[in-house]
Design an enzyme around this catalytic site. Structure first.
Site, PDB file in Angstrom:
ATOM      1  NE  ARG A 190       4.535   1.439  -0.623  1.00 39.09           N
ATOM      2  CZ  ARG A 190       3.651   0.614  -1.191  1.00 39.09           C
ATOM      3  NH1 ARG A 190       3.727   0.353  -2.483  1.00 39.09           N
ATOM      4  NH2 ARG A 190       2.708   0.058  -0.498  1.00 39.09           N
ATOM      5  CD  GLU A 192       1.880  -1.819  -8.564  1.00 41.72           C
ATOM      6  OE1 GLU A 192       1.674  -1.251  -7.491  1.00 41.72           O
ATOM      7  OE2 GLU A 192       1.819  -3.052  -8.693  1.00 41.72           O
ATOM      8  CG  ASN A 205      -0.069   3.085  -2.006  1.00 40.60           C
ATOM      9  OD1 ASN A 205      -0.672   4.149  -2.005  1.00 40.60           O
ATOM     10  ND2 ASN A 205      -0.552   2.000  -1.435  1.00 40.60           N
ATOM     11  CG  ASP A 206       4.547   0.114  -5.434  1.00 44.73           C
ATOM     12  OD1 ASP A 206       5.551   0.376  -4.744  1.00 44.73           O
ATOM     13  OD2 ASP A 206       3.873  -0.906  -5.286  1.00 44.73           O
ATOM     14  NE  ARG A 258      -1.975  -3.787  -0.339  1.00 41.90           N
ATOM     15  CZ  ARG A 258      -2.613  -2.651  -0.029  1.00 41.90           C
ATOM     16  NH1 ARG A 258      -3.627  -2.667   0.808  1.00 41.90           N
ATOM     17  NH2 ARG A 258      -2.218  -1.517  -0.558  1.00 41.90           N
ATOM     18  NE  ARG A 278      -1.317  -6.754  -4.960  1.00 43.27           N
ATOM     19  CZ  ARG A 278      -0.903  -5.688  -4.279  1.00 43.27           C
ATOM     20  NH1 ARG A 278      -0.845  -4.495  -4.851  1.00 43.27           N
ATOM     21  NH2 ARG A 278      -0.554  -5.804  -3.015  1.00 43.27           N
TER      22      ARG A 278
HETATM   23  C1  PEP Z   1      -0.031   0.546  -4.691  1.00 41.59           C
HETATM   24  O1  PEP Z   1       1.151   0.368  -4.974  1.00 41.59           O
HETATM   25  O2  PEP Z   1      -0.611   1.641  -4.761  1.00 41.59           O
HETATM   26  C2  PEP Z   1      -0.863  -0.579  -4.216  1.00 41.59           C
HETATM   27  C3  PEP Z   1      -2.155  -0.434  -4.059  1.00 41.59           C
HETATM   28  O3  PEP Z   1      -0.251  -1.736  -3.917  1.00 41.59           O
HETATM   29  P1  PEP Z   1       0.643  -1.984  -2.618  1.00 41.59           P
HETATM   30  O4  PEP Z   1       0.428  -0.832  -1.691  1.00 41.59           O
HETATM   31  O5  PEP Z   1       0.207  -3.272  -2.052  1.00 41.59           O
HETATM   32  O6  PEP Z   1       2.021  -2.033  -3.206  1.00 41.59           O
HETATM   33 MG    MG Z   2       1.942  -1.605  -5.315  1.00 38.86          MG
END
Ligand code: PEP
Ligand code: MG
Length: 757
Positions: free
Chosen positions: A638, A604, A627-628, A470, A506
């Protein structure tokens, strides 16, 4: 009506305690509705009864003395029905109970409305009249609106405003559980140390003092210091401001005179409150008086008074700060924990973190993850002011905090911690073993990184590369955009550490809840706004500098992969890849010898699922950001603890979406990975392997557990489980089924440690 309602809400918002909140409500509602009585009863969960907490109209002495069981009386009836009860003659109702202590026999008409917050009945608000008449529809609607509007505020006061044992009892504060979101994983038991945000008048608790003279002396010193500061500022600004503009400073000086606000504070200290509490009380009262004024000029004065109060408070708190002593197992609590606060505590004394503000992506959560400290973020209802010195359990797996836990709970958590420690120790030996199933199916496990500290953990746990670096993290800890050279050095460190394994970097993913202090973005809907690739395509100068730094850093190593976040359309893919290509050619022309990096896209955004085969044609790999993707598919923020119960990557809709991505990508040349939290949960990892994902990327701490699960089953076991869960109806059913299967496979110990709360 709207104005009246707004005034009530505004006044309640500035209340400093539960009692004050309730007394404002009964006073204001009685006046607005012109009733004879207005009372608030709150539910005491321990005794299962409604306690009269505030009234105007009934006998004052009955407050906190009178209570009704939840199945008793009209108040109990309102709570049970969870809807308004409107009667012209309460005494005729079969549920009526006569309470002599309140003097209520004089009142006939009755309107009771439940106070409900997040589906839970907190209490009942009641208005009464002497005469026999039904309250009209408008009156009923008004009280329903007041109750609904104030329920959140009452819940917050209940949670945060308990200053006495009596309040604490009513609120169920002792031994209660507060929800937040998991910032890291792990469990900690320890003693709370509350760091109050400096100079925040809203968080200063009342505290009794025996040293009245000492407090007065401190207060006078703080006052003198502020007077001095103001004098100094006034002098410095003399050339730049007119006489008139400087009049404000003189007004400030006068307010600080011993005979004005200063004397009032001293009086309050003499009544037994400590200097900070006394100051806050006086300032808040005066500010509120001005705030409620219709006159704009007077309203502004409220800001001046608060500003002045904050200045004095800052000096008082400076004296306090020096005295913080950290116990051995410190659980640090603050409105907003800053990285600087972390630095003040010796590392071996810091057991856990709880932050009222912030999310799992906050800078401090990232640091805590790297340091291996359990952290819970976003505990918006945490009663920070009353927690200092209390014993706490921080369950960062489930994102909850327990205050003053029972012995039984302590024992249960103690057992979980021991089991976890034993498990982790037992898994150390698999670090060097391959991640493959009993029948030889390979499932490469990579790590998510951000800080330099993440490197060591990852290598110790046998990671096969970085699936998500990240890059916003080095941006977050800088005070401006880091330069190309600075970025290159940080990226090189990651690439070298993992060489020859791949490192997937990323491109900058800011926006949403990831803010850079020097690049603020204020939007109504940040998660649907200017985020990730949208920002960097609008700022190619930032994007190109970053890509060039990555490429330069990879020279001679050639293990770089570049990944694009938040892709919503093919145009974004082609524009971003064109920029990467341009940077690559420029550097080659400069004479650098670099291998062209593999380029990937994060899936995502739900829209990308339906274009996944087209996207796959343009890039070398895809990585699902679960996650997103979960937040967007389920429309659940979230990071919002209020809807955390609805956020689940095991929701059948999410699982089916993940499966459909894998099915689509199967027919392409693209590699498919997943790098959200789901990959780091053994249950999720098993399903993803069955779906056909080629690799998984997770926090290093979860890697041994996931690897152990993979090494303990046959791929067909995972496929059978997947077939079962894809047709289930809810996350609960899915988790139950996975639990049953893991138990059958002898993998129970690999489930995330958790107590059913
Ligand atoms: C996600 O969105 O799953 C991800 C890995 O990126 P981040 O948690 O940094 O948004
Ligand atoms: Mg993300």
């Amino acid at each position: 009506m709207l104005k009246t309602l707004q005034r009530i809400v505004q006044e309640v918002n500035s209340a400093r305690s539960l009692d004050e909140t309730l007394s404002i409500i009964v006073r204001r509602v009685r006046r607005a509705m012109k009733t004879d009585v207005c009372s608030v009863y709150l539910l005491d969960s321990n005794s299962q009864s409604y306690v009269l907490m505030a009234t105007l109209g009934l006998k004052k002495e009955s407050v906190k003395q009178v209570s009704l069981k939840t199945d008793q009386g009209l108040v109990g009836y309102v709570g049970m029905r969870e809807e308004p009860v409107n009667l012209d003659d309460a005494t005729q109702h079969p549920n009526y109970v006569y309470l002599a202590e309140t003097g209520e026999e004089r009142f006939h008409s009755f309107l009771g409305v439940p106070i409900i917050h997040q589906r839970r009945v907190l209490g009942v608000i009641v208005v009464q009249h002497k005469e026999k008449r039904r309250f009209d529809e408008g009156e009923e609607a008004f009280l329903v609106t007041v109750s609904a509007q104030l329920a959140g505020q009452i819940a917050h006061s209940l949670a945060t405003g308990a200053t006495s044992q009596a309040d604490a009892h009513i609120n169920g504060i002792r031994g209660s559980c507060f929800k937040g979101v998991a910032g890291t994983s792990g469990i900690a038991v320890g003693t709370a140390v509350v760091i109050l945000p400096l100079a925040n008048l809203d968080t200063v608790p009342d505290r009794a003092t025996d040293d009245i003279e000492g407090e007065i002396t401190q207060f006078r010193a703080a006052l003198a210091a502020v007077r001095n500061d103001i004098h100094e500022v006034n002098r410095r600004l003399a050339q730049r401001l007119s006489e008139e503009e400087r009049a404000l400073f003189e007004a400030y000086q006068r307010m600080l005179d011993d005979s004005a606000l200063g004397q009032e504070v001293i009086n309050k200290i003499q009544e037994g409150n400590w200097a900070q509490g006394a100051l806050t009380e006086v300032i808040t009262r005066h500010a509120r008086f001005f705030e409620l004024s219709e006159d704009d000029y007077l309203k502004e004065r409220a800001t001046d008074i608060r500003d002045l109060g904050r200045r004095v408070l800052a000096y008082l708190q400076q004296t306090e700060q020096a005295e913080v002593e950290y116990p051995n197992q410190t659980i640090l609590i603050s409105e907003e924990i800053t990285p600087a606060m972390l630095g003040e505590i010796p590392k071996d004394q810091l057991a856990g973190l709880v932050s009222v503000q912030g999310s799992s992506n906050s800078h401090v959560a990232i640091l805590a993850r790297a340091m291996g400290i359990p952290a819970v973020m976003g505990t918006v209802d945490l009663p920070v002011a009353v927690l200092d010195g209390q014993q706490l359990i921080v369950d960062a797996y489930q994102g909850v905090v327990f205050n003053a836990p029972s012995d039984e709970l302590l024992i249960q958590y103690g057992q979980l911690m021991q089991a976890e420690e034993k498990l982790q120790k037992g898994l150390e030996h698999i670090a060097g073993l391959p991640s493959e199933t009993l029948d030889g199916h390979k499932m490469p496990l990579l790590v998510n990184t951000g800080l330099a500290q993440d490197i060591t953990h990852s290598l110790n746990h046998g990671a096969e590369g970085v699936g998500l670096y990240r890059t916003e993290v080095p941006f977050m800890i800088s005070e401006r955009f880091p330069s190309e050279g600075e970025q290159q050095a940080v990226y090189r460190e990651q690439l070298e550490a993992f060489f020859p394994q791949p490192v997937t970097m990323r491109t900058l993913d800011i926006g949403g809840d990831k803010a850079l202090p020097y690049f603020p973005i204020n939007e109504a809907n940040p998660f649907l706004g200017w985020r990730g690739i949208r920002i960097t395509l609008d700022h190619p100068e930032v994007f190109l500098v970053q890509v060039r730094a990555m490429l330069r850093a990879s020279e001679g190593l050639d293990n770089l992969q570049i990944m694009l976040p938040m892709i919503t359309s093919l145009t974004e893919v082609t524009e971003a890849t064109a920029l990467i290509e341009r940077a690559y050619h420029e550097l080659c022309q400069e004479g650098l010898s670099i291998k062209r990096p593999a380029i990937g896209v994060m899936i995502e955004v739900p829209g990308a699922i339906y274009q996944v085969t087209q996207i796959a044609r343009y890039v070398d790999f895809l990585s699902v950001g679960s996650n997103d993707l979960t937040q967007y598919l389920l429309a659940v923020d979230r990071n919002n603890p209020r809807v955390a119960g609805l956020y689940s990557s095991f929701h059948p809709a999410v699982l089916n979406a993940l499966y459909s991505i894998a099915q689509s990508v199967k027919h392409t040349d693209c590699r498919l990975s997943l790098c959200g939290e789901l990959a780091g949960d053994a249950r999720g990892a098993i399903l993803l392997m069955a779906m056909g994902y080629d690799s998984l990327s997770m926090n290093a701490v979860n890697l041994p557990r996931v690897k152990s699960a993979i090494r303990s089953l046959h791929r067909r076991d995972a496929v059978q489980l997947l077939d079962l869960v894809l047709n289930l109806e809810s996350s609960e059913q899915v988790l139950e089924q996975i639990g049953i299967t893991m138990e059958e496979l002898g993998l129970r110990q690999l489930l995330q440690p958790s107590l059913s709360l």
